[in-house]
Structure formats: C-alpha cells, structure tokens
Design an enzyme around this catalytic site. Structure first.
Site, short mmCIF file in Angstrom:
data_model
loop_
_atom_site.label_atom_id
_atom_site.label_comp_id
_atom_site.label_asym_id
_atom_site.label_seq_id
_atom_site.Cartn_x
_atom_site.Cartn_y
_atom_site.Cartn_z
CG ASN A 1 10.44 18.57 -5.44
OD1 ASN A 1 9.55 18.56 -4.58
ND2 ASN A 1 11.35 17.61 -5.51
CG ASP B 1 25.55 21.36 -6.01
OD1 ASP B 1 24.44 21.76 -5.57
OD2 ASP B 1 26.57 21.29 -5.29
CB ALA C 1 14.88 30.12 8.94
CB ALA C 2 15.88 28.03 4.14
CE LYS C 3 11.81 23.82 1.41
NZ LYS C 3 11.83 23.75 -0.07
CE1 TYR D 1 13.23 21.77 4.04
CE2 TYR D 1 11.65 21.90 5.84
CZ TYR D 1 11.93 21.60 4.53
OH TYR D 1 10.95 21.13 3.71
CB ILE E 1 5.74 14.04 1.66
CG1 ILE E 1 5.17 15.45 1.56
CG2 ILE E 1 5.36 13.26 0.41
CD1 ILE E 1 5.76 16.26 0.44
#
Length: 270
Positions: A94, A67, A164-166, A162, A195
């Site tokens: 990834n 993890d 914002a984190a990316k 998500y 995808i």
C-alpha cells in the site's frame, strides 16, 4: 450507503485465520484500514511504516518501523517478519504518495523523480524480492500492489512523477503475475481514485499554496483535472480495504493478473 458516513461491512472473523499478512504504509489512510479489516477477519498482521505510530495509537498485530526506500529498511522488515511470524502468506503493497511540488514538469528536479520512483515503485520491488521466494517454496501466496488511476489519468500540475511511477508499478505487477501464477502465487493490483485520506488533503494544500488560491479552489481543480467523479464523492479507505480483503481471499481464487479500479467511475474509458 451514506455518502458522508464511514461505511460498515459484515466481516467473517475466521476468513483469514492463521494467515500472515504484511501491509506497507500502515499508519493512516487506506493502509490503516487494510490492517484493521484483515485483522478483524482473523489474520496475523505485520504493519510497516516509515514513521512511528502516533503517541497513544496502536495497531493490531505487529508494527515495524522501517524505510522501504532503502535496502536497509527492507532488511529490517525481513528480520522482523522472521522473528515475529516466521513468514508471510499475503503481501499488500500500500506504500505510496507524492511530495513533489505543484507547477508541472519543470518544477521537478532529479531528486524529486528519484524520490517518487523509490517510494511508489522500487519499495515494492525490493520487498517482493525479499519476501516472495519463501512463498514460492511453499507454492502458495497472494501479492497485491496498490497502484493508482493516475497511471491512466495523470494530473499534470502536481503528480507527473507519481503517475509515471504508478504506471510502472502496474506494468511490473502484470509481469510478475505471468511469472508467479504457474507457481501458485496470485498477483493483482488495485487502482484507487481519490480517497478521503490525509495524503489527499496534503496534496490539496500543496496545490493551494502553489496557485495562491484557497483549498476549496485547489480541491475543485483536482476534480476538474479528473473530469469529475460520477458517483459524486471520493472513496473511503474502508472501501479500499474491502476490495483488498476480497482479492486476498479464497473468494477470488481464480482472479489473477488483473487490476481493479475503485474510483467512483472517474476513469471515463472501458
């Protein structure tokens, strides 16, 4: 190329010979495709995922269950890398995803934000901190971060944290490239759009459940929020893997500090 069949590409089986590659988030989707693509080109792969491989399935090279949202998980990976392959030449981050509920910003708790940041940003930061120093000692290496077009085109119903984190991951990747480029390490990022993965279908299901509509309507709501996909379809995981293989290879030796979208034309700006 068919819009419905999984694409096939010609592969040089020696392109990554003797290269040691670590790929996070491997057990399905793009991560699985990336491991298979690089392994087919001769790389020695170490695949990392939080969950064990499904019963009866295997992966090329080595598999490490860990993890990466915890320092202990990173320590496990570093030990296993040292024991199994002695170091890493190409690092592909990834790992990512979103488990936050739909319904907009008000639905997101402190824990949702912490979870999204830890998975989509801090896991890469932790692993870079552990595995890049040996690359610097050798004066060579490649680091690829898988970001998302949502850093520029967030979906407000379900993936604010998500996105914002990316966005932070893309900024971090650019900063890292400025520091590491002069020392022989190439750093780039990839921003996929939609995808065809099980994670994407899970998002559809969450939106469907929150809105009380069918999955077809939820899928259409995502398409509407994205503004459509001019190419007419989501990308296949194998197409993302092909872009990873190019950027990790000597064919891309002068490409550094860049981000490449693979989104079928979804982002409407230059």
């Amino acid at each position: 190329m068919s819009t419905t069949a999984t694409p096939r590409f010609l592969i040089d089986p020696r392109e990554f010979a003797d290269q040691r590659v670590l790929v996070t988030g491997e057990t399905k989707g793009a991560g699985q495709a990336i491991v298979r693509r690089l392994s087919a080109a001769g790389a020695v792969t170490v695949a990392v995922a939080r969950t064990a491989l499904p019963e009866g399935e295997s992966t090329p090279g080595f598999f490490v269950q860990a993890d990466l949202c915890t320092p202990e998980g990173v320590d496990t990976v570093v030990r296993q890398v040292q024991d199994k392959v002695g170091g890493i030449d190409i690092l592909v981050h990834n790992l990512g995803g979103s488990s936050a509920p739909g319904g907009g910003f008000a639905m997101l708790t402190e824990q949702h934000w912490q979870d999204e940041l830890s998975l989509n940003l801090l896991a890469a930061v932790r692993l870079d901190r552990a595995l890049i120093p040996p690359m610097l000692e050798r004066g060579r290496g490649v680091v690829l971060h898988i970001s998302s077009i949502q850093r520029r085109l967030p979906l407000p119903d379900s993936t604010i944290a998500y996105a914002a984190a990316k966005a932070a991951l893309s900024t971090y990747s650019k900063a890292l490239s400025k520091e590491l480029g002069p020392r022989g390490i190439r750093v780039n990022s990839i921003a996929p759009g939609w995808i065809r993965t099980t994670a994407a279908e899970a998002l559809v299901k969450r939106i469907s459940e929150h809105a009380g509509t069918g999955e077809a309507a939820a899928r259409q709501s995502i398409m509407d929020a994205l503004g459509g996909i001019p190419l007419g379809r989501p990308a296949w995981p194998e197409e993302v893997a092909e872009l990873v293989a190019f950027l990790a290879s000597e064919r891309a030796a002068s490409i550094h500090g860049s981000e490449y979208a693979i989104d079928g034309g979804t982002v409407p700006t230059v």
